[in-house]
Scaffold this active site. Structure first.
Site, PDB file in Angstrom:
ATOM      1  N   CYS A   8       0.843  -1.205   0.000  1.00  0.00           N
ATOM      2  CA  CYS A   8       0.000   0.000   0.000  1.00  0.00           C
ATOM      3  C   CYS A   8       0.875   1.251   0.000  1.00  0.00           C
ATOM      4  CB  CYS A   8      -0.921   0.017   1.211  1.00  0.00           C
ATOM      5  SG  CYS A   8      -2.376  -1.042   1.075  1.00  0.00           S
ATOM      6  N   ASP A  31      10.417  -6.620  -8.460  1.00  0.00           N
ATOM      7  CA  ASP A  31      10.660  -7.288  -7.179  1.00  0.00           C
ATOM      8  C   ASP A  31      12.058  -6.925  -6.690  1.00  0.00           C
ATOM      9  OD1 ASP A  31       9.312 -10.003  -5.667  1.00  0.00           O
ATOM     10  OD2 ASP A  31      11.409  -9.521  -5.227  1.00  0.00           O
ATOM     11  N   HIS A  47      -6.285  -2.585  -1.118  1.00  0.00           N
ATOM     12  CA  HIS A  47      -5.704  -3.608  -0.242  1.00  0.00           C
ATOM     13  C   HIS A  47      -6.656  -4.769   0.000  1.00  0.00           C
ATOM     14  CE1 HIS A  47      -3.084  -5.183   2.975  1.00  0.00           C
ATOM     15  NE2 HIS A  47      -4.238  -5.616   3.464  1.00  0.00           N
ATOM     16  N   ASN A  88       1.166 -16.394  -4.400  1.00  0.00           N
ATOM     17  CA  ASN A  88       1.249 -17.197  -3.192  1.00  0.00           C
ATOM     18  C   ASN A  88       0.133 -16.791  -2.247  1.00  0.00           C
ATOM     19  OD1 ASN A  88       3.605 -18.680  -3.907  1.00  0.00           O
ATOM     20  ND2 ASN A  88       4.848 -16.879  -3.444  1.00  0.00           N
ATOM     21  N   HIS A  99      -0.548  -8.437   0.912  1.00  0.00           N
ATOM     22  CA  HIS A  99      -1.326  -7.603  -0.012  1.00  0.00           C
ATOM     23  C   HIS A  99      -1.278  -8.394  -1.318  1.00  0.00           C
ATOM     24  CE1 HIS A  99      -2.263  -3.352  -1.754  1.00  0.00           C
ATOM     25  NE2 HIS A  99      -2.330  -4.218  -2.776  1.00  0.00           N
ATOM     26  N   HIS A 101      -0.729 -10.032  -4.601  1.00  0.00           N
ATOM     27  CA  HIS A 101       0.215  -9.695  -5.658  1.00  0.00           C
ATOM     28  C   HIS A 101       0.448 -10.894  -6.555  1.00  0.00           C
ATOM     29  CE1 HIS A 101       2.529 -11.129  -2.166  1.00  0.00           C
ATOM     30  NE2 HIS A 101       3.386 -11.651  -3.031  1.00  0.00           N
ATOM     31  N   HIS A 103       3.261 -12.460  -9.162  1.00  0.00           N
ATOM     32  CA  HIS A 103       4.630 -12.420  -9.647  1.00  0.00           C
ATOM     33  C   HIS A 103       4.629 -12.710 -11.141  1.00  0.00           C
ATOM     34  CE1 HIS A 103       6.600 -13.073  -5.551  1.00  0.00           C
ATOM     35  NE2 HIS A 103       5.378 -13.511  -5.301  1.00  0.00           N
TER      36      HIS A 103
HETATM   37  P1  AMP Z   1       5.493 -13.512  -1.542  1.00  0.00           P
HETATM   38  O1  AMP Z   1       6.541 -14.408  -0.927  1.00  0.00           O
HETATM   39  O2  AMP Z   1       4.709 -14.185  -2.631  1.00  0.00           O
HETATM   40  O3  AMP Z   1       4.624 -12.880  -0.490  1.00  0.00           O
HETATM   41  O4  AMP Z   1       6.288 -12.395  -2.295  1.00  0.00           O
HETATM   42  C1  AMP Z   1       6.642 -11.162  -1.745  1.00  0.00           C
HETATM   43  C2  AMP Z   1       7.642 -10.567  -2.688  1.00  0.00           C
HETATM   44  O5  AMP Z   1       7.744  -9.192  -2.396  1.00  0.00           O
HETATM   45  C3  AMP Z   1       9.050 -11.163  -2.573  1.00  0.00           C
HETATM   46  O6  AMP Z   1       9.449 -11.693  -3.832  1.00  0.00           O
HETATM   47  C4  AMP Z   1       9.895  -9.968  -2.132  1.00  0.00           C
HETATM   48  O7  AMP Z   1      11.185  -9.977  -2.718  1.00  0.00           O
HETATM   49  C5  AMP Z   1       9.056  -8.796  -2.630  1.00  0.00           C
HETATM   50  N1  AMP Z   1       9.246  -7.542  -1.907  1.00  0.00           N
HETATM   51  C6  AMP Z   1       9.222  -7.345  -0.567  1.00  0.00           C
HETATM   52  N2  AMP Z   1       9.390  -6.047  -0.273  1.00  0.00           N
HETATM   53  C7  AMP Z   1       9.537  -5.403  -1.468  1.00  0.00           C
HETATM   54  C8  AMP Z   1       9.768  -4.039  -1.833  1.00  0.00           C
HETATM   55  N3  AMP Z   1       9.880  -3.063  -0.926  1.00  0.00           N
HETATM   56  N4  AMP Z   1       9.866  -3.739  -3.155  1.00  0.00           N
HETATM   57  C9  AMP Z   1       9.758  -4.709  -4.076  1.00  0.00           C
HETATM   58  N5  AMP Z   1       9.544  -6.015  -3.787  1.00  0.00           N
HETATM   59  C10 AMP Z   1       9.442  -6.355  -2.505  1.00  0.00           C
HETATM   60 ZN    ZN Z   2      -1.805  -3.245   1.198  1.00  0.00          ZN
END
Ligand code: AMP
Ligand code: ZN
Length: 115
Positions: A8, A31, A47, A88, A99, A101, A103
Site C-alpha cells: 500500500c 521485485d 488492499h 502465493n 497484499h 500480488h 509475480h
Molecule cells: P510472496 O513471498 O509471494 O509474499 O512475495 C513477496 C515478494 O515481495 C518477494 O518476492 C519480495 O522480494 C518482494 N518484496 C518485498 N518487499 C519489497 C519491496 N519493498 N519492493 C519490491 N519487492 C518487494
Molecule cells: Zn496493502
C-alpha cells in the site's frame, strides 16, 4: 490503504520502488529480490490480504490486474519467450507480503516443479 502494508505504501509513493506500470487501479513494480531475469509484481491498488479475499474486489479489478500482468510482460519483452504468473496464498505457499500480488517471472527458462 493500510499504513502498515508495504505494498500500500508503494502504491501511495511513500516508499520507493521501480514502478513499471501504474494507473488508478493497478500498480506493477520490480521485485526487490528478483528470482528470474524479469521479476515484476502486479497488484491491485486496493488492499486485500490475498486471493482468499478476492470476493471483496470488483471482478473487473481482478481482470484489470491480469491484463496489466500481460501488458508488463509484453513491455518487458517476454511475451513471446514466455513467463509464469504466480500468486502465493497463505502459509504453505510461503506468502510473506499480505497484499494480493502476482509475480511475473521470465526472461530465462524457469525451473519446475511448481509444488
Ligand atoms: P510472496 O513471498 O509471494 O509474499 O512475495 C513477496 C515478494 O515481495 C518477494 O518476492 C519480495 O522480494 C518482494 N518484496 C518485498 N518487499 C519489497 C519491496 N519493498 N519492493 C519490491 N519487492 C518487494
Ligand atoms: Zn496493502
Amino acid at each position: 490503504m493500510s499504513s502498515d502494508c508495504i505494498f500500500c505504501r508503494i502504491v501511495a509513493g511513500e516508499i520507493p520502488a521501480t514502478i513499471v506500470y501504474q494507473d488508478d487501479q493497478v500498480t506493477a513494480f520490480k521485485d526487490i529480490q528478483p528470482q528470474a531475469t524479469v521479476h515484476i509484481l502486479v497488484i491491485p491498488n486496493q488492499h486485500v490480504a490475498s486471493l482468499n479475499e478476492a470476493d471483496r474486489l470488483d471482478p473487473a479489478l481482478l481482470g484489470r490486474v491480469l491484463q496489466a500482468a500481460a501488458t508488463v510482460a509484453r513491455e518487458a519483452g517476454i511475451a513471446e519467450s514466455g513467463y509464469r504468473l504466480v500468486t502465493n496464498t497463505g502459509p504453505d505457499s510461503g506468502q510473506t507480503v499480505h497484499h494480493l500480488h502476482f509475480h511475473v517471472l521470465g526472461g530465462n527458462p524457469l525451473r519446475l516443479p511448481l509444488g
